[in-house]
Design a protein around this motif. Structure first.
Motif, PDB file in Angstrom:
ATOM      1  N   THR B 167       5.890   8.869  70.377  1.00  0.00           N
ATOM      2  CA  THR B 167       4.532   8.321  70.305  1.00  0.00           C
ATOM      3  C   THR B 167       4.162   7.667  71.631  1.00  0.00           C
ATOM      4  OG1 THR B 167       4.959   7.872  67.980  1.00  0.00           O
ATOM      5  CG2 THR B 167       2.987   6.892  68.917  1.00  0.00           C
ATOM      6  N   THR B 170       2.941   9.969  74.314  1.00  0.00           N
ATOM      7  CA  THR B 170       1.627  10.613  74.253  1.00  0.00           C
ATOM      8  C   THR B 170       0.477   9.650  74.005  1.00  0.00           C
ATOM      9  OG1 THR B 170       1.998  10.994  71.898  1.00  0.00           O
ATOM     10  CG2 THR B 170       2.565  12.792  73.382  1.00  0.00           C
ATOM     11  N   ASP B 171       0.779   8.451  73.544  1.00  0.00           N
ATOM     12  CA  ASP B 171      -0.281   7.538  73.122  1.00  0.00           C
ATOM     13  C   ASP B 171      -0.286   6.300  74.011  1.00  0.00           C
ATOM     14  OD1 ASP B 171      -2.072   5.960  71.857  1.00  0.00           O
ATOM     15  OD2 ASP B 171      -1.233   6.183  69.853  1.00  0.00           O
ATOM     16  N   LEU B 173      -2.140   3.843  73.960  1.00  0.00           N
ATOM     17  CA  LEU B 173      -2.471   2.595  73.263  1.00  0.00           C
ATOM     18  C   LEU B 173      -1.243   1.931  72.647  1.00  0.00           C
ATOM     19  CD1 LEU B 173      -5.711   3.417  71.291  1.00  0.00           C
ATOM     20  CD2 LEU B 173      -5.431   1.689  73.052  1.00  0.00           C
ATOM     21  N   GLU B 205      -5.374  -2.432  67.592  1.00  0.00           N
ATOM     22  CA  GLU B 205      -4.996  -1.018  67.667  1.00  0.00           C
ATOM     23  C   GLU B 205      -3.712  -0.786  68.465  1.00  0.00           C
ATOM     24  OE1 GLU B 205      -8.251   1.096  69.293  1.00  0.00           O
ATOM     25  OE2 GLU B 205      -8.203   0.052  71.208  1.00  0.00           O
ATOM     26  N   TRP B 209       0.861   0.198  63.983  1.00  0.00           N
ATOM     27  CA  TRP B 209       0.261   1.269  63.158  1.00  0.00           C
ATOM     28  C   TRP B 209       0.484   2.645  63.729  1.00  0.00           C
ATOM     29  CZ3 TRP B 209      -0.470  -2.456  60.082  1.00  0.00           C
ATOM     30  CH2 TRP B 209      -0.948  -3.674  60.554  1.00  0.00           C
ATOM     31  N   ARG B 210       0.627   2.718  65.047  1.00  0.00           N
ATOM     32  CA  ARG B 210       0.691   4.023  65.690  1.00  0.00           C
ATOM     33  C   ARG B 210       2.091   4.636  65.634  1.00  0.00           C
ATOM     34  NH1 ARG B 210      -4.283   3.352  67.614  1.00  0.00           N
ATOM     35  NH2 ARG B 210      -4.481   5.507  68.210  1.00  0.00           N
ATOM     36  N   HIS B 212       5.048   6.617  64.314  1.00  0.00           N
ATOM     37  CA  HIS B 212       5.161   7.720  63.347  1.00  0.00           C
ATOM     38  C   HIS B 212       6.514   7.719  62.654  1.00  0.00           C
ATOM     39  CE1 HIS B 212       1.935  10.383  65.442  1.00  0.00           C
ATOM     40  NE2 HIS B 212       1.583   9.133  65.379  1.00  0.00           N
ATOM     41  N   LYS B 235       5.026  -3.919  59.949  1.00  0.00           N
ATOM     42  CA  LYS B 235       3.885  -3.355  59.221  1.00  0.00           C
ATOM     43  C   LYS B 235       3.769  -4.042  57.861  1.00  0.00           C
ATOM     44  CE  LYS B 235       3.916   1.402  61.000  1.00  0.00           C
ATOM     45  NZ  LYS B 235       4.334   2.764  60.677  1.00  0.00           N
TER      46      LYS B 235
END
Lengths: 127, 275
Positions: B167, B170-171, B173, B205, B209-210, B212, B235
């Motif tokens: 994650t 690629t992300d 954030l 954000e 939460w991001r 996986h 979480k």
């Protein structure tokens, strides 16, 4: 800043609702022989026999569950789709646009689906 | 491959000098093998005999400082903590940690990771600043409470988890497993009262939460920390907080000194202090 905490919590809650209602759907529509619940298929026979469809259509309980399942599935699916799109690192303005488009699509589909559920209920009642 | 049959070892190293190269390239070096040789020992040998300009970070040589994280044979590891023989023989392929910019050769740019780490306030936050500045004793904590965060406190910030995270790759954030794991480490410490302060970042954000839940961070951690678990627990805490079910623990009070407690009758009195 707390928005994602809220959205994530609702995402989880919608998932639980979907799990429960899809379980009910499986029980009513596919496991009617294994788990015979007379009240859900009152005419007996196959769950999609016309008499059973009409009987369920007359039920306010089923109408409400259709609307709840629709709302939960739309929120769960569209929020998940939004997260996937956000992982492509769009610009800030594009994120807002994506959120707005998905929100409007979700609301439109929910209103249309709710209208269909209520209309079906009214039609069945009139029979 | 056993140590007895190994006499020489080939290193394939990804080199990059921003002053000279436009893109990274690979270079190979053959060096003699010596018993007990780690990947880091091999790099030192190459620097001494083949490539004096080869750059990497290292310090303690015993898996404590977290400086020598690099990609060895496709897995993020500590070079000092990896025996050449445990790589199964053949070529030792060494590259800088992925998911970070390269400063030079095997030196990744870790500043973004530490910026995020700092933003999540990885320290004990309490209202009683006076007690923290001038402590009168230890903060009270039970063995069970210690267990809640102990494994997460073993993190040495080497960045291996960040390099393995699909994650984070690629992300942009996503905060990443190390900063989030460390935020959870302090959130679950009963001496800390900073959950609300950290929540300002975590609930947004950039929060957990991001994730996986690929679990790669936990798989590669050289210290056996489970950052993926920390993120899932975080979480849960944030969801419970939104539902107003999160128990905000009061920061642990200062523990009574042994002399202030009441001694049980069956326990003999301690001998007088000698210092």
């Amino acid at each position: 800043m707390m928005r994602d905490q809220k959205l994530w919590t609702w995402h989880l809650a919608a998932g639980v609702v979907i799990l429960f209602l899809l379980g009910m759907h499986m029980t009513v529509m596919h496991l009617n022989v294994t788990v015979p619940l007379k009240g859900l298929n009152p005419a007996g026979g196959h769950p999609i026999d016309w008499a059973n469809v009409v009987a369920r259509g007359k039920s306010a309980f089923f109408m409400v569950t259709y609307v709840v399942l629709l709302g939960a599935a739309l929120f769960h699916g569209l929020y998940g789709f939004r997260n996937i799109l956000f992982e492509l690192n769009p610009a800030s303005w594009l994120k807002k646009a994506v959120s707005m488009v998905l929100l409007l699509c979700g609301l439109a589909l929910f209103v249309y689906g709710t209208w269909a559920a209520i209309a079906g209920f009214s039609l069945a009642k009139a029979m | 491959m056993s140590e007895k049959t190994l006499s020489e070892i080939t290193y394939r190293i990804r080199r990059f000098n921003p002053e000279r190269d436009s893109t990274p390239h690979w270079e190979e070096y053959r060096i003699p093998y010596s018993a007990g040789m780690t990947v880091l020992d091999g790099l030192w040998r190459i620097k001494e005999t083949h490539a004096p300009d080869l750059a990497w970070r290292s310090s303690c040589r015993m898996g404590v400082c977290g400086s020598c994280g690099m990609l060895v044979n496709g897995k993020a590891r500590l070079a000092c903590n990896t025996q050449v023989t445990e790589l199964g023989g053949g070529t030792v392929v060494v590259a800088p940690l992925p998911n970070f910019d390269i400063v030079r050769d095997l030196v990744p740019e870790l500043a973004p990771m530490f910026d995020t780490h700092r933003a999540l306030m990885p320290y004990v936050i309490r209202d009683d600043a006076q007690e923290q500045e001038h402590p009168t004793g230890e903060f009270w904590q039970s063995a069970h409470e210690l267990e809640q965060y102990l494994q997460f406190s073993y993190c040495i910030k080497c960045g291996c988890c960040m390099a393995a995270c699909p994650t984070y790759a690629t992300d942009a954030l996503y905060s990443g497993p190390m900063p989030l794991g460390q935020a959870h480490r302090y959130n679950s410490d009963t001496r800390d009262g900073g959950f609300s302060a950290r929540k300002r970042v975590l609930a947004g954000e950039a929060g957990p939460w991001r994730c996986h839940y690929a679990g790669e961070c936990s798989r590669v951690c050289p210290k056996g920390v489970d950052p993926a678990k920390a993120i899932q627990l975080m979480k849960r805490e944030l969801v419970l907080d939104y539902l107003r079910l999160h128990k905000e623990h009061c920061p642990a009070p200062v523990a009574k000194k042994p002399t202030e407690g009441k001694r049980r009758d069956n326990i003999p009195e301690a001998p007088p202090p000698t210092v």
